[in-house]
Design a protein around this motif. Structure first.
Motif, PDB file in Angstrom:
ATOM      1  N   ILE A 471       0.838  -1.207   0.000  1.00 16.07           N
ATOM      2  CA  ILE A 471       0.000   0.000   0.000  1.00 16.07           C
ATOM      3  C   ILE A 471       0.870   1.253   0.000  1.00 16.07           C
ATOM      4  CG2 ILE A 471      -1.660   1.323   1.362  1.00 16.07           C
ATOM      5  CD1 ILE A 471      -2.823  -1.327   2.324  1.00 16.07           C
ATOM      6  N   ASN A 472       1.931   1.251   0.798  1.00 20.91           N
ATOM      7  CA  ASN A 472       2.832   2.407   0.829  1.00 20.91           C
ATOM      8  C   ASN A 472       3.554   2.593  -0.493  1.00 20.91           C
ATOM      9  OD1 ASN A 472       2.199   3.043   3.510  1.00 20.91           O
ATOM     10  ND2 ASN A 472       3.796   1.701   4.326  1.00 20.91           N
ATOM     11  N   LYS A 473       3.916   1.491  -1.166  1.00 21.82           N
ATOM     12  CA  LYS A 473       4.555   1.603  -2.482  1.00 21.82           C
ATOM     13  C   LYS A 473       3.604   2.226  -3.497  1.00 21.82           C
ATOM     14  CE  LYS A 473       7.674  -2.384  -2.017  1.00 21.82           C
ATOM     15  NZ  LYS A 473       7.996  -3.739  -2.544  1.00 21.82           N
ATOM     16  N   LEU A 474       2.348   1.799  -3.492  1.00 25.91           N
ATOM     17  CA  LEU A 474       1.368   2.368  -4.410  1.00 25.91           C
ATOM     18  C   LEU A 474       1.155   3.848  -4.130  1.00 25.91           C
ATOM     19  CD1 LEU A 474      -1.342  -0.460  -4.522  1.00 25.91           C
ATOM     20  CD2 LEU A 474       0.179   0.243  -6.377  1.00 25.91           C
ATOM     21  N   HIS A 475       1.095   4.202  -2.874  1.00 19.91           N
ATOM     22  CA  HIS A 475       0.887   5.606  -2.513  1.00 19.91           C
ATOM     23  C   HIS A 475       2.039   6.470  -2.994  1.00 19.91           C
ATOM     24  CE1 HIS A 475       1.069   9.113   0.259  1.00 19.91           C
ATOM     25  NE2 HIS A 475      -0.240   9.111   0.077  1.00 19.91           N
ATOM     26  N   ASP A 476       3.256   5.960  -2.922  1.00 24.78           N
ATOM     27  CA  ASP A 476       4.425   6.737  -3.334  1.00 24.78           C
ATOM     28  C   ASP A 476       4.601   6.760  -4.848  1.00 24.78           C
ATOM     29  OD1 ASP A 476       4.942   7.166  -0.670  1.00 24.78           O
ATOM     30  OD2 ASP A 476       6.372   5.504  -0.496  1.00 24.78           O
ATOM     31  N   GLN A 478       1.979   6.352  -7.346  1.00 21.29           N
ATOM     32  CA  GLN A 478       0.878   6.876  -8.149  1.00 21.29           C
ATOM     33  C   GLN A 478       0.975   8.385  -8.286  1.00 21.29           C
ATOM     34  OE1 GLN A 478      -2.478   5.356  -5.975  1.00 21.29           O
ATOM     35  NE2 GLN A 478      -2.670   3.521  -7.263  1.00 21.29           N
ATOM     36  N   SER A 479       0.794   8.852  -9.493  1.00 20.56           N
ATOM     37  CA  SER A 479       0.825  10.291  -9.794  1.00 20.56           C
ATOM     38  C   SER A 479      -0.590  10.757 -10.104  1.00 20.56           C
ATOM     39  CB  SER A 479       1.748  10.569 -10.977  1.00 20.56           C
ATOM     40  OG  SER A 479       1.292   9.891 -12.134  1.00 20.56           O
ATOM     41  N   PRO A 480      -0.857  12.061  -9.981  1.00 24.79           N
ATOM     42  CA  PRO A 480      -2.207  12.565 -10.284  1.00 24.79           C
ATOM     43  C   PRO A 480      -2.654  12.253 -11.706  1.00 24.79           C
ATOM     44  CG  PRO A 480      -0.924  14.206  -9.094  1.00 24.79           C
ATOM     45  CD  PRO A 480       0.016  13.111  -9.441  1.00 24.79           C
ATOM     46  N   SER A 481      -1.733  12.282 -12.657  1.00 24.59           N
ATOM     47  CA  SER A 481      -2.102  12.001 -14.048  1.00 24.59           C
ATOM     48  C   SER A 481      -2.443  10.534 -14.260  1.00 24.59           C
ATOM     49  CB  SER A 481      -0.957  12.396 -14.972  1.00 24.59           C
ATOM     50  OG  SER A 481       0.221  11.662 -14.645  1.00 24.59           O
ATOM     51  N   GLN A 482      -1.873   9.664 -13.452  1.00 23.98           N
ATOM     52  CA  GLN A 482      -2.096   8.232 -13.590  1.00 23.98           C
ATOM     53  C   GLN A 482      -3.415   7.803 -12.978  1.00 23.98           C
ATOM     54  OE1 GLN A 482       0.886   5.843 -11.677  1.00 23.98           O
ATOM     55  NE2 GLN A 482       0.631   4.141 -13.102  1.00 23.98           N
ATOM     56  N   GLY A 483      -3.950   8.598 -12.055  1.00 21.08           N
ATOM     57  CA  GLY A 483      -5.200   8.265 -11.413  1.00 21.08           C
ATOM     58  C   GLY A 483      -5.057   7.077 -10.485  1.00 21.08           C
ATOM     59  N   LEU A 484      -6.046   6.179 -10.530  1.00 19.34           N
ATOM     60  CA  LEU A 484      -6.068   5.032  -9.638  1.00 19.34           C
ATOM     61  C   LEU A 484      -5.431   3.792 -10.244  1.00 19.34           C
ATOM     62  CD1 LEU A 484      -9.704   5.414  -8.246  1.00 19.34           C
ATOM     63  CD2 LEU A 484      -7.575   6.266  -7.267  1.00 19.34           C
ATOM     64  N   LEU A 485      -4.877   3.912 -11.413  1.00 24.13           N
ATOM     65  CA  LEU A 485      -4.250   2.756 -12.039  1.00 24.13           C
ATOM     66  C   LEU A 485      -3.002   2.337 -11.276  1.00 24.13           C
ATOM     67  CD1 LEU A 485      -4.539   3.745 -15.814  1.00 24.13           C
ATOM     68  CD2 LEU A 485      -5.976   2.140 -14.525  1.00 24.13           C
ATOM     69  N   ILE A 486      -2.808   1.035 -11.198  1.00 29.10           N
ATOM     70  CA  ILE A 486      -1.623   0.510 -10.533  1.00 29.10           C
ATOM     71  C   ILE A 486      -0.431   0.645 -11.482  1.00 29.10           C
ATOM     72  CG2 ILE A 486      -0.566  -1.567  -9.552  1.00 29.10           C
ATOM     73  CD1 ILE A 486      -3.344  -2.500  -8.785  1.00 29.10           C
ATOM     74  N   PRO A 487       0.673   1.196 -11.051  1.00 33.48           N
ATOM     75  CA  PRO A 487       1.858   1.315 -11.916  1.00 33.48           C
ATOM     76  C   PRO A 487       2.273  -0.050 -12.470  1.00 33.48           C
ATOM     77  CG  PRO A 487       2.153   2.582  -9.907  1.00 33.48           C
ATOM     78  CD  PRO A 487       0.901   1.777  -9.725  1.00 33.48           C
ATOM     79  N   ASP A 488       2.810  -0.026 -13.670  1.00 27.86           N
ATOM     80  CA  ASP A 488       3.148  -1.278 -14.343  1.00 27.86           C
ATOM     81  C   ASP A 488       4.126  -2.132 -13.541  1.00 27.86           C
ATOM     82  OD1 ASP A 488       1.505  -0.518 -16.394  1.00 27.86           O
ATOM     83  OD2 ASP A 488       3.117   0.344 -17.625  1.00 27.86           O
TER      84      ASP A 488
END
Length: 652
Positions: A471-476, A478-488
């Motif tokens: 959860i902390n990795k996702l929070h760090d 994710q960018s505003p432009s990416q929205g709620l998508l999980i980084p690749d």
């Protein structure tokens, strides 16, 4: 007979409290009626003596004891009166030592025979006899009051108040000395030769005055008893006689109390640990009295609890400042048990703002000890498991990014590993301890330490730590432009962890024993509740699923926690459940019937007197009142409230 003709007799046999107050005492034992009625502590009836060495007194001063007063002294039933012929015999033998000792100038020699003794002069201070002192052969006996002294040289090994007496010294102090050599007439010529034997390996210490004991007050004794008989039962989900609270925290607290009572001192860290136990016990009484609407008593217990907590914090700080770098090395279990007990105070009192501070302090201490500690006892490993549990539950609800910018965790302690502070759970250390005790699916009779204390297997708690870090990795990331998508770069990790959680089947290990073992039934239900809550927790923060998809897991958690309470009620087991699953599941319960069942369960939790649960329920009520959010969801409903208000939760 007129009043002028009446004779009044002053009594010397009342308790010391009534004597000081100058009131009549009925001499009831163990405490008199006057003290019980006034709420005072009865100081008892023991004789108070103070023995002092006088270097300048003449040896010819006689001892005069009026016969009319001697009978008024209340002697302890454990004292035996020595015949006068025996007294003369012993004093003659002790006087035989005077000349040889003077010739050798041995002022540090000591010898005791049947409670009588001669001893070296360790102080140059002279004592002038007063009207209340009687001298014999240069030895002065001072009494605590103006009553008549007891028979000559019959002393007590105890001290009361500010007065001290010399305890009897064992003959073994002089090495290979038999009782026959010291006590049988005809051997007095051998004693001086024995004392002056030139043996460098033989060290004969001079006797010191009995150390001043520091007795626990009646309130402290009551709190310790309450902690040992009730409070300590709350911390395990089952009735476990080998929990760390019963085998580490309580014994070390009692050890500190015993050392204070016998020697008058103990280590600073043990005094801090004792204060934490007293504070925990007082806070439990405060919560219990408050639930009974006994406001005055509740206020008194809260004030007592706060006093002991402040004292514990001050003592812990002093121990960290003075003993952490001292030699010999600090007591590892004493320090770690005290720091973890401070977290327990937070949970019981509901004041959890400093909970993270104490956990951080425990982490720094564990890291610091790596520089000099390589082996850990089973009790130390138990404290490590307790730390992992508390740290995991705390981190699951604390605001994200708190540790990243927390200056307290900077590895400034000399010898600490700079990389060790990155793993706040200390899994590199704890995994070695915990994996060695894991039960296998084929060994259903074995219950591990985590299961018997917290009701859940270690690997299930370990999965929660992985979810927290993800959860902390996702929070760090994710960018505003990416929205709620999980980084690749995190997609594969999310899928793998989700699959591990969903496929976990550790709850079937106890299936074969739940029908016959009450503890196994409770552990089984607690494990089911925690596993389903972990699924909800993962979905809340990573998949952001709607509450409708989570209803089967919410119902499963609710049924398990209700079943646990029914089992404990029917079998009369006092053990508080793990609150984390109930909180996570309740935060996704938007059906009115489910909410009412959660409320009834929470009302039942009042019997355990854990104030931190109130904060969690307040957040749940606010989530229910707001209802499912219509706006875009970026996290769980409850976390949005907690972070907006800057709240701290500890759902232990």
């Amino acid at each position: 007979m007129s009043n002028a003709q009446r004779r009044h007799h002053k009594t010397y046999s009342g308790c010391w409290t009534c004597r000081a107050r100058k009131v009549k005492c009925d001499e009831a034992r163990p405490s008199c009626r006057q003290c019980r009625r006034s709420g005072r502590e009865c100081e008892g009836y023991n004789v108070r003596l103070r023995w002092v060495i006088n270097e300048e007194a003449d040896s010819d001063i006689s001892l005069q004891i009026p016969q009319s007063q001697r009978s008024r002294v209340a002697l302890s039933p454990h004292r035996t009166r020595i015949p006068f012929s025996k007294v003369e015999e012993i004093l003659t033998r002790l006087d035989a030592l005077e000349s040889p000792c003077k010739q050798a100038d041995r002022t540090d020699l000591s010898l005791f025979i049947s409670g009588f003794g001669v001893f070296g002069r360790t102080s140059s201070t002279s004592v002038e006899p007063s009207s209340d002192e009687h001298s014999h052969d240069g030895r002065i006996v001072t009494y605590a009051d103006h009553s008549t002294p007891p028979p000559l040289w019959v002393s007590s090994p105890y001290s009361v108040g500010e007065d001290r007496v010399l305890p009897p010294t064992a003959p073994e102090l002089f090495g290979e000395v038999s009782h026959e050599t010291l006590d049988t007439p005809g051997h007095t010529d051998d004693i001086p030769q024995l004392l002056h034997a030139h043996d460098d390996s033989l060290s004969v210490p001079s006797p010191n005055l009995c150390p001043e004991p520091l007795y626990l007050s009646s309130t402290e004794r009551f709190l310790i008893n309450h902690y040992a008989n009730r409070v300590v039962q709350l911390f395990c989900v089952v009735d476990n006689e080998k929990s760390m609270w019963k085998t580490i925290h309580l014994p070390k607290g009692l050890q500190a109390a015993g050392e204070l009572s016998l020697t008058g001192s103990t280590s600073t860290i043990r005094k801090a640990l004792l204060s934490t136990l007293l504070s925990i016990s007082a806070f439990c009484l405060f919560n219990y009295r408050k639930s009974q609407l006994r406001r005055d008593e509740a206020i008194q217990w809260k004030a007592t609890a706060e006093e002991f907590r402040c004292k514990a914090i001050e003592l812990l700080k002093d121990a960290m400042d003075t003993d952490l770098y001292s030699r010999p090395l600090p007591k590892y279990k004493d320090f770690l048990a005290t720091m973890l007990s401070m977290v327990t105070i937070n949970v019981i009192s509901g004041d959890i703002d400093t909970c993270g501070l104490h956990l951080d302090g425990a982490l720094r201490f564990i890291n610091h000890a790596q520089s000099w500690k390589t082996r850990y006892s089973s009790k130390a490993q138990g404290l490590h498991r307790q730390y992992l549990y508390l740290r995991t539950i705390y981190e699951s609800t604390c605001p994200r990014g708190r540790l990243k910018n927390h200056p307290f965790l900077s590895p400034t302690i000399s010898g600490a590993d700079p990389n060790s502070s990155q793993d706040i759970f200390r899994r590199d250390l704890l995994r070695r301890h915990s994996f060695n005790i894991q039960s296998s699916p084929r060994d259903n009779s074995h219950i591990t330490s985590y299961e018997t204390v917290y009701g859940i297997p270690y690997d299930l708690l370990f999965l929660l730590t992985q979810v927290i870090e993800l959860i902390n990795k996702l929070h760090d990331s994710q960018s505003p432009s990416q929205g709620l998508l999980i980084p690749d770069h995190l997609v594969a990790e999310c899928d793998e962890l989700e699959n591990t959680i969903m496929e976990w089947r550790g709850d079937i290990i106890l299936d074969d024993t739940v029908q016959t073992n009450i503890n196994s039934q409770i552990i089984h239900q607690q494990t089911i509740a925690f596993h389903n809550a972990l699924i909800i927790y993962f979905a809340q923060h990573i998949r952001l699923l709607s509450h409708r998809f989570l209803q089967p897991y919410v119902k499963s958690v609710l049924e398990s926690i209700e079943a646990m309470e029914r089992i404990k009620f029917e079998t009369n087991i006092l053990a508080a459940p793990l609150y984390w699953p109930a909180f996570v599941a309740a935060s996704e319960a938007f059906d009115g019937a489910l909410q009412e069942r959660f409320r009834r369960w929470h009302d039942h939790m009042e019997v355990y007197g854990i104030e931190a649960l109130r904060t969690g329920m307040d957040v749940v009520e606010e989530v229910w009142n707001a209802g499912p959010s219509a706006r875009n969801r970026t996290t769980s409903y409850w976390r949005a409230i907690v972070e907006d208000k800057g709240m701290v939760l500890m759902l232990s």
